[in-house]
Design a protein around this motif. Structure first.
Motif, PDB file in Angstrom:
ATOM      1  N   GLY A 136      -9.858   6.178 -22.224  1.00 20.95           N
ATOM      2  CA  GLY A 136      -8.622   6.396 -21.471  1.00 20.95           C
ATOM      3  C   GLY A 136      -8.826   6.489 -19.972  1.00 20.95           C
ATOM      4  N   ALA A 137     -10.060   6.737 -19.545  1.00 24.51           N
ATOM      5  CA  ALA A 137     -10.333   6.848 -18.109  1.00 24.51           C
ATOM      6  C   ALA A 137     -10.249   5.471 -17.458  1.00 24.51           C
ATOM      7  CB  ALA A 137     -11.716   7.447 -17.878  1.00 24.51           C
ATOM      8  N   VAL A 138      -9.851   5.461 -16.207  1.00 25.68           N
ATOM      9  CA  VAL A 138      -9.817   4.230 -15.423  1.00 25.68           C
ATOM     10  C   VAL A 138     -10.916   4.340 -14.369  1.00 25.68           C
ATOM     11  CG1 VAL A 138      -8.459   2.802 -13.843  1.00 25.68           C
ATOM     12  CG2 VAL A 138      -7.352   3.874 -15.819  1.00 25.68           C
ATOM     13  N   VAL A 139     -11.739   3.294 -14.293  1.00 26.79           N
ATOM     14  CA  VAL A 139     -12.828   3.273 -13.321  1.00 26.79           C
ATOM     15  C   VAL A 139     -12.648   2.073 -12.402  1.00 26.79           C
ATOM     16  CG1 VAL A 139     -14.446   4.459 -14.831  1.00 26.79           C
ATOM     17  CG2 VAL A 139     -14.367   1.976 -14.845  1.00 26.79           C
ATOM     18  N   VAL A 140     -13.138   2.211 -11.195  1.00 24.78           N
ATOM     19  CA  VAL A 140     -13.098   1.121 -10.230  1.00 24.78           C
ATOM     20  C   VAL A 140     -14.532   0.671  -9.991  1.00 24.78           C
ATOM     21  CG1 VAL A 140     -12.456   0.457  -7.888  1.00 24.78           C
ATOM     22  CG2 VAL A 140     -11.029   2.090  -9.151  1.00 24.78           C
ATOM     23  N   VAL A 141     -14.750  -0.641 -10.138  1.00 21.22           N
ATOM     24  CA  VAL A 141     -16.088  -1.197 -10.000  1.00 21.22           C
ATOM     25  C   VAL A 141     -16.118  -2.147  -8.808  1.00 21.22           C
ATOM     26  CG1 VAL A 141     -17.879  -2.557 -11.125  1.00 21.22           C
ATOM     27  CG2 VAL A 141     -16.431  -1.053 -12.494  1.00 21.22           C
ATOM     28  N   GLN A 142     -17.092  -1.951  -7.929  1.00 19.30           N
ATOM     29  CA  GLN A 142     -17.284  -2.842  -6.796  1.00 19.30           C
ATOM     30  C   GLN A 142     -18.080  -4.044  -7.276  1.00 19.30           C
ATOM     31  OE1 GLN A 142     -16.252  -2.636  -3.402  1.00 19.30           O
ATOM     32  NE2 GLN A 142     -16.990  -4.723  -3.446  1.00 19.30           N
ATOM     33  N   THR A 143     -17.470  -5.235  -7.207  1.00 21.17           N
ATOM     34  CA  THR A 143     -18.134  -6.472  -7.609  1.00 21.17           C
ATOM     35  C   THR A 143     -18.223  -7.388  -6.400  1.00 21.17           C
ATOM     36  OG1 THR A 143     -16.126  -7.682  -8.196  1.00 21.17           O
ATOM     37  CG2 THR A 143     -17.084  -6.260  -9.897  1.00 21.17           C
ATOM     38  N   PRO A 144     -19.012  -8.461  -6.496  1.00 24.23           N
ATOM     39  CA  PRO A 144     -19.068  -9.402  -5.374  1.00 24.23           C
ATOM     40  C   PRO A 144     -17.694  -9.985  -5.030  1.00 24.23           C
ATOM     41  CG  PRO A 144     -20.879  -9.815  -6.874  1.00 24.23           C
ATOM     42  CD  PRO A 144     -19.991  -8.800  -7.537  1.00 24.23           C
ATOM     43  N   GLY A 145     -16.798 -10.031  -6.034  1.00 21.52           N
ATOM     44  CA  GLY A 145     -15.459 -10.564  -5.804  1.00 21.52           C
ATOM     45  C   GLY A 145     -14.457  -9.521  -5.340  1.00 21.52           C
ATOM     46  N   GLY A 146     -14.890  -8.286  -5.191  1.00 21.88           N
ATOM     47  CA  GLY A 146     -14.002  -7.215  -4.757  1.00 21.88           C
ATOM     48  C   GLY A 146     -13.932  -6.109  -5.798  1.00 21.88           C
ATOM     49  N   LEU A 147     -12.989  -5.197  -5.594  1.00 21.36           N
ATOM     50  CA  LEU A 147     -12.832  -4.067  -6.506  1.00 21.36           C
ATOM     51  C   LEU A 147     -12.065  -4.489  -7.753  1.00 21.36           C
ATOM     52  CD1 LEU A 147     -11.864  -1.263  -3.956  1.00 21.36           C
ATOM     53  CD2 LEU A 147     -14.067  -1.621  -5.060  1.00 21.36           C
ATOM     54  N   ILE A 148     -12.537  -4.029  -8.914  1.00 20.70           N
ATOM     55  CA  ILE A 148     -11.865  -4.315 -10.181  1.00 20.70           C
ATOM     56  C   ILE A 148     -11.667  -2.994 -10.918  1.00 20.70           C
ATOM     57  CG2 ILE A 148     -11.989  -5.499 -12.405  1.00 20.70           C
ATOM     58  CD1 ILE A 148     -13.730  -7.610 -11.136  1.00 20.70           C
ATOM     59  N   GLU A 149     -10.453  -2.796 -11.425  1.00 25.51           N
ATOM     60  CA  GLU A 149     -10.147  -1.599 -12.196  1.00 25.51           C
ATOM     61  C   GLU A 149     -10.262  -1.902 -13.681  1.00 25.51           C
ATOM     62  OE1 GLU A 149      -6.775   1.046 -11.353  1.00 25.51           O
ATOM     63  OE2 GLU A 149      -6.469  -0.182  -9.557  1.00 25.51           O
ATOM     64  N   TYR A 150     -10.969  -1.024 -14.392  1.00 23.10           N
ATOM     65  CA  TYR A 150     -11.117  -1.144 -15.838  1.00 23.10           C
ATOM     66  C   TYR A 150     -10.657   0.157 -16.488  1.00 23.10           C
ATOM     67  CZ  TYR A 150     -14.199  -5.167 -15.078  1.00 23.10           C
ATOM     68  OH  TYR A 150     -14.719  -6.383 -14.717  1.00 23.10           O
ATOM     69  N   GLU A 151      -9.991   0.017 -17.619  1.00 24.75           N
ATOM     70  CA  GLU A 151      -9.653   1.184 -18.427  1.00 24.75           C
ATOM     71  C   GLU A 151     -10.602   1.193 -19.616  1.00 24.75           C
ATOM     72  OE1 GLU A 151      -6.154   2.969 -21.307  1.00 24.75           O
ATOM     73  OE2 GLU A 151      -5.644   1.375 -19.890  1.00 24.75           O
TER      74      GLU A 151
END
Length: 158
Positions: A136-151
């Motif tokens: 249920g947590a949402v995390v933000v990941v820094q990728t080469p293409g920018g920030l991506i949010e994953y649940e």
């Protein structure tokens, strides 16, 4: 000495590769070198030089595997009480919040990581963002293409 986390399966795979290199490849390479020596002048013998090069690569890989196994911290994830949180060895299904794409990864040691098989290194940006979080947590990941949010959709402790 720095220890590197590794699952039991990852350690077995390295041990199997090491056994194959020592019991199958080493004798084959030795035989190829002996055969090439019988052909005469070694300075212009391509088979000899190829076999010696293969021998060097094989011996380097043997030393590498032995070093990795000696520095491994083998973790049996089945002995760790399940807490519902993402940790080393767990399998986690995540949902890209923007694209609704679901991805499933097992978090493993660096030597075991294989993106095509859904195994990511515990030191990867995605794994670092996920470790310690719950379903249920949402995390933000820094990728080469920018920030991506994953649940985090599901956490499986296998």
């Amino acid at each position: 000495m720095t220890k590197f986390p590794m699952t039991i399966q990852g350690a077995r795979a390295l041990e199997d590769e090491l056994k194959h290199l020592k019991t199958v490849m080493r004798p084959q390479i030795t035989a190829a070198i002996a055969t090439a020596r019988e052909l005469g002048d070694l300075s212009e013998n391509a088979e000899y030089h190829a076999a010696r090069e293969q021998q060097g690569m094989s011996e380097a890989r043997i030393r590498d595997i032995e070093g990795r196994l000696s520095a491994a911290q083998i973790i049996d994830v089945t002995t760790i009480p399940y807490s519902g949180k993402v940790f080393f060895g767990t399998t986690v299904t995540i949902l890209n919040v923007e694209t609704d794409e679901e991805l499933t990864y097992q978090i493993v040691g660096e030597d075991e990581a294989d993106f095509k098989l859904g195994k990511i290194s515990v030191t990867s940006p995605i794994a670092r963002a996920l470790v310690g979080k719950e379903e249920g947590a949402v995390v933000v990941v820094q990728t080469p293409g920018g920030l991506i949010e994953y649940e985090i959709v599901e956490v499986r402790h296998i």
